[in-house]
Scaffold this motif. Sequence first.
Motif, short mmCIF file in Angstrom:
data_model
loop_
_atom_site.label_atom_id
_atom_site.label_comp_id
_atom_site.label_asym_id
_atom_site.label_seq_id
_atom_site.Cartn_x
_atom_site.Cartn_y
_atom_site.Cartn_z
N ILE A 68 -1.98 2.68 -6.59
CA ILE A 68 -1.86 2.22 -5.20
C ILE A 68 -2.79 1.03 -4.91
O ILE A 68 -2.34 0.02 -4.34
CB ILE A 68 -2.08 3.38 -4.21
CG1 ILE A 68 -0.89 4.35 -4.30
CG2 ILE A 68 -2.23 2.86 -2.78
CD1 ILE A 68 -1.02 5.59 -3.44
N ILE A 118 7.44 3.41 -6.79
CA ILE A 118 6.90 4.69 -6.33
C ILE A 118 6.70 5.72 -7.45
O ILE A 118 5.66 6.39 -7.48
CB ILE A 118 7.80 5.27 -5.21
CG1 ILE A 118 7.64 4.44 -3.94
CG2 ILE A 118 7.46 6.73 -4.94
CD1 ILE A 118 8.52 4.87 -2.80
N ASN A 153 4.27 -0.38 5.28
CA ASN A 153 5.12 -1.44 4.74
C ASN A 153 6.15 -1.88 5.78
O ASN A 153 6.36 -3.08 5.99
CB ASN A 153 5.81 -0.90 3.47
CG ASN A 153 6.90 -1.81 2.92
OD1 ASN A 153 7.94 -1.97 3.53
ND2 ASN A 153 6.67 -2.38 1.76
N THR A 194 3.24 7.87 -8.00
CA THR A 194 3.21 9.33 -7.84
C THR A 194 2.45 9.98 -8.98
O THR A 194 1.69 10.94 -8.77
CB THR A 194 4.66 9.88 -7.80
OG1 THR A 194 5.37 9.24 -6.75
CG2 THR A 194 4.66 11.38 -7.57
N GLY A 221 7.00 2.60 2.82
CA GLY A 221 6.63 3.59 3.82
C GLY A 221 6.39 2.96 5.19
O GLY A 221 6.69 1.78 5.42
N PRO A 253 -1.72 7.94 -8.57
CA PRO A 253 -1.93 7.24 -7.30
C PRO A 253 -3.29 6.57 -7.17
O PRO A 253 -3.41 5.52 -6.54
CB PRO A 253 -1.75 8.34 -6.26
CG PRO A 253 -2.04 9.61 -6.97
CD PRO A 253 -1.58 9.39 -8.38
N THR A 277 -1.47 -2.76 -4.02
CA THR A 277 -1.95 -3.39 -2.78
C THR A 277 -2.53 -4.76 -3.06
O THR A 277 -2.22 -5.74 -2.35
CB THR A 277 -3.02 -2.49 -2.12
OG1 THR A 277 -2.46 -1.19 -1.87
CG2 THR A 277 -3.49 -3.08 -0.80
N GLU A 315 10.46 0.19 -3.34
CA GLU A 315 10.39 1.60 -3.69
C GLU A 315 10.53 1.86 -5.19
O GLU A 315 10.23 2.97 -5.66
CB GLU A 315 11.48 2.39 -2.95
CG GLU A 315 11.22 2.56 -1.46
CD GLU A 315 11.70 1.39 -0.61
OE1 GLU A 315 11.83 1.56 0.61
OE2 GLU A 315 11.94 0.30 -1.17
N ILE A 330 0.80 -1.22 0.00
CA ILE A 330 0.00 0.00 0.00
C ILE A 330 0.84 1.28 0.00
O ILE A 330 0.42 2.30 -0.53
CB ILE A 330 -0.99 0.00 1.19
CG1 ILE A 330 -2.08 1.05 0.96
CG2 ILE A 330 -0.25 0.23 2.51
CD1 ILE A 330 -3.24 0.93 1.92
N ASP A 331 2.02 1.24 0.63
CA ASP A 331 2.83 2.47 0.60
C ASP A 331 4.29 2.23 0.21
O ASP A 331 5.13 3.11 0.37
CB ASP A 331 2.75 3.22 1.92
CG ASP A 331 3.30 2.43 3.09
OD1 ASP A 331 3.62 1.24 2.90
OD2 ASP A 331 3.41 3.00 4.19
#
Length: 350
Positions: free
Chosen positions: A269, A258, A191, A262, A188, A265, A273, A255, A184-185
Motif C-alpha cells: 500500500i 488489489i 480514490n 491483500t 476505494g 498490505p 501510494t 483495482e 492508497i486504496d
Amino acid sequence: MKKILKEIQKHLMSATSYMILFVVPGGVFYELSIMINGKAEMPAQGIAVELNQIGAAGLALFIPVLGGYIAYSIADKAGSGPGFIGAYLAREVGAGFLGGMLAGFLAGYTVKALKKIKLRKEYRTLETIFLYPLVGTLVSGGAILFLFGKPLAVFMNWMTARLNGMSGISKVPLGLLLGAMVGIDMGGPINKVAYTFAQTQVDTLPYLMGGIGAAGAVPPIGIGLATIFFNKKFSEEERNSGKAAILMGCMGVTEGAIPFATVDPVRMIPIYTLGSAVACMVGFLFGVTNHAPWGGLIVLPVVEHRFGYIAAVVIGAMVVAVLTGILKKDYVPEKTTEIEEDIELTFEDF
C-alpha cells in the motif's frame, strides 16, 4: 458520526457510478471534436461541430445527474425529481458539482423525512404525485437559489481560478496529494474522492485528469512489471496475475493491484501510494491534459502532451516495480510432507 459519514459516502458513490456514464462519453466526444478541429477552440464547421454538441450535452448533464441520483439513493424514486431539479439549478447559478451534491442530499433527506408522515389511505396517491416532489423541490431548489448557490458559485470560481493559475513547481504539492489519494486504496472511497474531483472539473481543469489518469494506471502496471523483473518474489499464480494487472492498468482499472496488496498490505500500500503520487506530479509538471474523465493508456487518443502522459505512467510504474523488488521478500513455497512409499501390511508380517 462514523455511521453518518459512511451513509453519505454510500450515497455519493452510488450517484458517481451513474454520473460516470454521462461524463465519460461527454468528455471523450468533446475532446475528439477539438482534435478534429485541430485547434484548442470550439469548432465552427464540419462533423466536429456535431461531436462537440454531443460532448457538451454529456458535460452539461453530469451535475443534475449527480444530484438526482444522490437523492434517488437516499429516498428512492420519489427523491429523484427534486434532486435533479435542485442540481440543475446549482449548475445554472454556477455552484458547480458541490452545489449539485448539496441539492441532492437536501432533496433526498427531505423526501425521506416526508415519507414518515402517514396520510389516510385514500390520500396516499397525493404523497407521491404532489407532497414529495413539491416539498422536496422547494427545499432543494430554494436552498440553492436563496441560500447556498451564490456563495458556492463564488467559491467555485475562486477555486477554478487558483487551480488554473498554478504552474510548474506550485503544482507539485497538489499532484502528490491527489496521486497519493488515488493509490492508497486502489478504487476505494479515497480514490473515488480524487477521481470525482477531477472528473467534475474535466471541462474546466483538464490537467487534473491528466495527472490522476496516469496515477490510476500505476499500481497495476507497476506490480505487473515487478512480477516480470523480480519473479523470485512471487508465486507462479501471482506472476500470471501480474500479466492481467498490466492489462487492467492500461485500461485504467486501478483495482488490478488489489490482490497483491491483500497478500502484503504493509509493504504494497505505501509503495502504490508513492508510485501514484509521483505519476500525478509528473503529469502535472509535463502539462498533460486529459479531457476523458478516465485513466490508463486507453485514453491516449484524447490526451494532449502524450509523451508527458506516458512518461508519468512509466516513471510511476517503475517506482512501484523497483521498490517492490527491494522491499518484498522472496517467495518461499510452503513445505508439504509427502509419503514417498506406500506401506503395505499383510497377515504374513505378523
